[in-house]
Enzyme design. Structure first.
Site, PDB file in Angstrom:
ATOM      1  N   ASP A 147       0.860  -1.179   0.000  1.00  0.00           N
ATOM      2  CA  ASP A 147       0.000   0.000   0.000  1.00  0.00           C
ATOM      3  C   ASP A 147       0.897   1.230   0.000  1.00  0.00           C
ATOM      4  O   ASP A 147       1.809   1.339   0.834  1.00  0.00           O
ATOM      5  CB  ASP A 147      -0.903   0.023   1.229  1.00  0.00           C
ATOM      6  N   ASP A 175     -14.952  -3.982   0.274  1.00  0.00           N
ATOM      7  CA  ASP A 175     -14.421  -3.728   1.613  1.00  0.00           C
ATOM      8  C   ASP A 175     -15.601  -3.534   2.556  1.00  0.00           C
ATOM      9  O   ASP A 175     -16.397  -2.609   2.372  1.00  0.00           O
ATOM     10  CB  ASP A 175     -13.540  -2.483   1.619  1.00  0.00           C
TER      11      ASP A 175
END
Length: 245
Positions: free
Chosen positions: A14, A133
């Site tokens: 990330d 998510d």
């Protein structure tokens, strides 16, 4: 006697402000910094990874872009890469694929522009992954800052559109090392014939083994982040468990 296929271990990178980071439960203010993303990609490749999961967090949150770094990773590793973060229109999707991404994950776009996302599934097939998510039972978008609809209707829609693969993340588990949400994954596998990539909460090799036991139900891969950065285990150790017969 049939043998389950191996579970695919997918290390996560990330990127925020040019650095490899991990967030805690998706909270941008709770980050740990782990250095250069390209060097991290090299390290994961060197230790046996066959896939990488690369997310441009600044693009996902709408605060900037790390496109050059993502492209540097794509151009300098010899393993497969799936990319995510800020891909919400045809030019950004085509650019990601043109620079070498093997798969593109649509998260916010899938919820806010489902018709376009369906068109991309029809056009690019397995190169398109829908990322869902989950936050308090709802699908979160815009870098986990807003919630969309319930997961059942979203799965139904994209199942009909021919989605071949979903990334499922329990945000409450993400970055916690507290173990995956096996109950959620079980529910998802019952709601789709598509392949599932599990994400969030992996902290031990036992967690990898638990996900490994779900391969026959449709779980194809597991994304691992903080556990690798914190040294809980190595990529090669995770792969050994994931491929154990």
């Amino acid at each position: 006697m049939s043998v389950n296929p191996p579970l695919i271990v997918i290390p996560a990178i990330d990127i925020k402000n040019g650095k490899a980071v991990r967030l805690h439960q998706g909270k941008i203010e709770q980050e740990s910094i782990y250095g250069d993303p390209v060097e991290q990609a090299y390290d994961f490749e060197r230790t046996g990874a066959r896939w990488l999961h690369v997310v441009d967090l600044d693009a996902a949150f709408g605060t900037g872009s790390n496109r050059d770094i993502v492209e540097a990773i794509l151009q300098n590793v010899d393993i497969s890469v799936e990319v995510s973060g800020g891909i919400r229109d045809t030019p950004s999707l085509e650019r990601a694929l043109a620079t070498g991404a093997h798969r593109v994950i649509l998260g916010t776009a899938a919820i806010e522009n489902p018709e376009w996302s369906e068109e991309m599934i029809d056009r690019f097939g397995e190169k398109i992954v829908i990322g869902l998510d989950l936050k308090e039972g709802k699908v979160a978008v815009r870098g986990w800052t807003k919630t969309g609809g319930g997961i059942d209707e979203i799965l139904l829609r994209f199942n009909k559109a021919g989605c071949s693969r979903y990334v499922i993340t329990d945000i409450s588990k993400d970055g916690t090392l507290a173990g995956p949400n096996l109950k959620l994954l079980t529910e998802i596998t019952k709601a789709t014939d598509a392949r599932i990539i599990a994400s969030g909460g992996i902290g031990t090799l036992e967690d990898i083994a638990a996900i490994r036991s779900m391969v026959q139900a449709g779980v194809e891969g597991v994304i691992v982040g903080k556990a690798l950065y914190e040294g809980a285990f190595t990529v090669s150790e995770a792969i050994e468990v994931a491929e154990r017969i």
